[in-house]
Motif scaffolding. Structure first.
Motif, PDB file in Angstrom:
ATOM      1  N   ASP A  90       0.850  -1.177   0.000  1.00 44.17           N
ATOM      2  CA  ASP A  90       0.000   0.000   0.000  1.00 44.17           C
ATOM      3  C   ASP A  90       0.891   1.234   0.000  1.00 44.17           C
ATOM      4  N   VAL A  91       0.688   2.113  -0.949  1.00 46.76           N
ATOM      5  CA  VAL A  91       1.596   3.253  -1.126  1.00 46.76           C
ATOM      6  C   VAL A  91       1.578   4.154   0.100  1.00 46.76           C
ATOM      7  N   GLN A  92       0.414   4.491   0.628  1.00 49.69           N
ATOM      8  CA  GLN A  92       0.329   5.395   1.766  1.00 49.69           C
ATOM      9  C   GLN A  92       0.981   4.794   3.009  1.00 49.69           C
ATOM     10  N   GLN A  93       0.733   3.519   3.234  1.00 50.67           N
ATOM     11  CA  GLN A  93       1.336   2.869   4.399  1.00 50.67           C
ATOM     12  C   GLN A  93       2.852   2.809   4.264  1.00 50.67           C
ATOM     13  N   ILE A  94       3.328   2.511   3.062  1.00 51.57           N
ATOM     14  CA  ILE A  94       4.783   2.453   2.852  1.00 51.57           C
ATOM     15  C   ILE A  94       5.404   3.825   3.105  1.00 51.57           C
ATOM     16  N   ASP A  95       4.804   4.871   2.591  1.00 49.63           N
ATOM     17  CA  ASP A  95       5.343   6.223   2.809  1.00 49.63           C
ATOM     18  C   ASP A  95       5.371   6.569   4.292  1.00 49.63           C
ATOM     19  N   GLN A  96       4.332   6.229   5.009  1.00 52.57           N
ATOM     20  CA  GLN A  96       4.250   6.565   6.427  1.00 52.57           C
ATOM     21  C   GLN A  96       5.315   5.824   7.245  1.00 52.57           C
ATOM     22  N   ILE A  97       5.429   4.512   7.025  1.00 55.61           N
ATOM     23  CA  ILE A  97       6.385   3.725   7.810  1.00 55.61           C
ATOM     24  C   ILE A  97       7.813   4.083   7.437  1.00 55.61           C
ATOM     25  N   PHE A  98       8.073   4.299   6.159  1.00 60.93           N
ATOM     26  CA  PHE A  98       9.433   4.676   5.771  1.00 60.93           C
ATOM     27  C   PHE A  98       9.809   6.026   6.366  1.00 60.93           C
ATOM     28  N   SER A  99       8.846   6.920   6.422  1.00 56.75           N
ATOM     29  CA  SER A  99       9.138   8.227   7.013  1.00 56.75           C
ATOM     30  C   SER A  99       9.447   8.111   8.496  1.00 56.75           C
ATOM     31  N   GLN A 100       8.785   7.220   9.195  1.00 52.98           N
ATOM     32  CA  GLN A 100       8.975   7.093  10.636  1.00 52.98           C
ATOM     33  C   GLN A 100      10.193   6.252  11.002  1.00 52.98           C
ATOM     34  N   GLN A 101      10.419   5.174  10.282  1.00 51.78           N
ATOM     35  CA  GLN A 101      11.413   4.200  10.714  1.00 51.78           C
ATOM     36  C   GLN A 101      12.694   4.200   9.894  1.00 51.78           C
ATOM     37  N   TYR A 102      12.690   4.838   8.734  1.00 51.19           N
ATOM     38  CA  TYR A 102      13.859   4.742   7.873  1.00 51.19           C
ATOM     39  C   TYR A 102      14.427   6.118   7.508  1.00 51.19           C
ATOM     40  N   ALA A 103      13.643   6.910   6.806  1.00 52.21           N
ATOM     41  CA  ALA A 103      14.191   8.150   6.244  1.00 52.21           C
ATOM     42  C   ALA A 103      14.337   9.253   7.285  1.00 52.21           C
ATOM     43  N   ASP A 104      13.308   9.521   8.030  1.00 51.58           N
ATOM     44  CA  ASP A 104      13.308  10.661   8.964  1.00 51.58           C
ATOM     45  C   ASP A 104      13.331  10.169  10.411  1.00 51.58           C
ATOM     46  N   MET A 105      14.330   9.408  10.742  1.00 52.59           N
ATOM     47  CA  MET A 105      14.440   8.919  12.114  1.00 52.59           C
ATOM     48  C   MET A 105      14.752  10.071  13.070  1.00 52.59           C
ATOM     49  N   ASP A 106      14.221   9.965  14.271  1.00 50.92           N
ATOM     50  CA  ASP A 106      14.505  10.947  15.311  1.00 50.92           C
ATOM     51  C   ASP A 106      15.790  10.531  16.014  1.00 50.92           C
ATOM     52  N   LEU A 107      16.889  11.116  15.564  1.00 50.35           N
ATOM     53  CA  LEU A 107      18.182  10.748  16.145  1.00 50.35           C
ATOM     54  C   LEU A 107      18.393  11.344  17.535  1.00 50.35           C
ATOM     55  N   SER A 108      17.469  12.192  17.934  1.00 51.20           N
ATOM     56  CA  SER A 108      17.569  12.733  19.296  1.00 51.20           C
ATOM     57  C   SER A 108      16.930  11.815  20.326  1.00 51.20           C
ATOM     58  N   ALA A 109      16.351  10.710  19.901  1.00 48.74           N
ATOM     59  CA  ALA A 109      15.715   9.777  20.827  1.00 48.74           C
ATOM     60  C   ALA A 109      16.771   9.116  21.690  1.00 48.74           C
ATOM     61  N   SER A 110      16.306   8.494  22.737  1.00 52.54           N
ATOM     62  CA  SER A 110      17.226   7.820  23.654  1.00 52.54           C
ATOM     63  C   SER A 110      17.808   6.572  23.006  1.00 52.54           C
ATOM     64  N   ASP A 111      18.827   6.053  23.615  1.00 51.29           N
ATOM     65  CA  ASP A 111      19.461   4.845  23.086  1.00 51.29           C
ATOM     66  C   ASP A 111      18.477   3.684  23.036  1.00 51.29           C
ATOM     67  N   GLN A 112      17.653   3.556  24.071  1.00 48.34           N
ATOM     68  CA  GLN A 112      16.684   2.464  24.087  1.00 48.34           C
ATOM     69  C   GLN A 112      15.662   2.623  22.969  1.00 48.34           C
ATOM     70  N   GLU A 113      15.234   3.853  22.708  1.00 50.61           N
ATOM     71  CA  GLU A 113      14.282   4.084  21.617  1.00 50.61           C
ATOM     72  C   GLU A 113      14.906   3.784  20.265  1.00 50.61           C
ATOM     73  N   LEU A 114      16.184   4.123  20.102  1.00 51.06           N
ATOM     74  CA  LEU A 114      16.867   3.793  18.850  1.00 51.06           C
ATOM     75  C   LEU A 114      17.009   2.285  18.679  1.00 51.06           C
ATOM     76  N   ILE A 115      17.239   1.578  19.775  1.00 49.23           N
ATOM     77  CA  ILE A 115      17.347   0.118  19.710  1.00 49.23           C
ATOM     78  C   ILE A 115      15.994  -0.494  19.332  1.00 49.23           C
ATOM     79  N   ASP A 116      14.935   0.017  19.941  1.00 50.79           N
ATOM     80  CA  ASP A 116      13.599  -0.480  19.603  1.00 50.79           C
ATOM     81  C   ASP A 116      13.263  -0.211  18.138  1.00 50.79           C
TER      82      ASP A 116
END
Length: 259
Positions: A114-140
């Motif tokens: 699904d195009v919309q779902q792929i765009d949403q998940i890629f934006s959250q988990q791959y392309a625009d990761m929040d690098l300011s998150a804690s180490d545990q959040e980055l591990i998760d």
């Protein structure tokens, strides 16, 4: 005996009349084709020949008409054969195979097709990761990406298994359609058998397309995971190497409650 003598006298009379000179014969005014007569019956050789010829022509016309009717009947029979529908259909089997492949694609784990779902998940988990998150959040987050890749690989193998399972059905249908095509009684049946063979080939191409899509999805998620892992790894290495607060000496107590 009297009848025989009378017949002989009649024949001699006719012969005598035929041998008389034309100038003395009263038959000179009679048409040339009416030369023989017995009582009231006159035999006309020319008219007889003409009638025979006309009868022969009429018989020939009748024979031609009969042959024409036979040809038309055969033409109608051939047309009926050409218009006869093929008694065998593989549409249901082809549709069932396509539905099984579609079902496997619809059961894609985590990231569906699904195009919309792929765009949403890629934006959250791959392309625009929040690098300011804690180490545990980055591990998760890295664990989620790994699960996406493993699920995609499993989905690809399930689609491959489904495609392989369709091969036997396709083989049986192809064999049946070839047999129907060879035994077709008319053009329509042969055409319908050929169309169904083309539909079977289209279904095989659909299976191939589904397998390529599933494999491509798994490869893309694996490559995306590696890219995201490299990006996250650089951030975690930076944090590890970043100078922190130095050692601060403090009071050491050997026993609790002691001064």
């Amino acid at each position: 005996m009297t009848r025989s003598r009378s017949r002989i006298r009649h024949i001699l009379f006719v012969t005598t009349m035929l041998t008389l000179p034309v100038t003395l014969s009263p038959l000179a005014v009679t048409p040339a084709h009416a030369l023989f007569g017995f009582g009231d019956i006159v035999f006309d050789p020319s008219n007889y020949a003409e009638n025979v010829l006309q009868a022969a022509r009429a018989l020939e016309q009748i024979n031609n008409q009969i042959q024409s009717l036979q040809n038309e009947a055969q033409m109608l029979i051939n047309q009926a054969r050409n218009l006869a529908s093929l008694p065998y259909s593989s549409l249901q089997q082809i549709q069932e195979s396509v539905q099984r492949t579609q079902q496997l694609l619809g059961e894609a784990q985590r990231i569906a097709f699904d195009v919309q779902q792929i765009d949403q998940i890629f934006s959250q988990q791959y392309a625009d990761m929040d690098l300011s998150a804690s180490d545990q959040e980055l591990i998760d987050l890295a664990r989620k990406r790994w699960r996406n890749t493993v699920g995609a690989l499993q989905d690809a193998m399930r689609v491959q298994a489904g495609v392989v399972g369709n091969i036997e059905t396709q083989r049986a249908e192809l064999s049946a359609l070839v047999g129907e095509s060879q035994g077709a009684t008319g053009a329509l049946q042969a055409t319908q058998a050929g169309n169904q063979i083309l539909a079977l080939q289209a279904q095989q191409l659909a299976d191939l397309t589904a397998m390529l899509a599933a494999n491509g999805r798994a490869d893309a998620l694996s490559a995306a995971e590696q890219a995201a892992a490299a990006k996250q790894g650089r951030e975690q290495r930076r944090r590890f190497l970043e100078p922190g607060a130095g050692y601060q000496p403090g009071d050491a107590r050997m026993f609790p409650g002691s001064n």
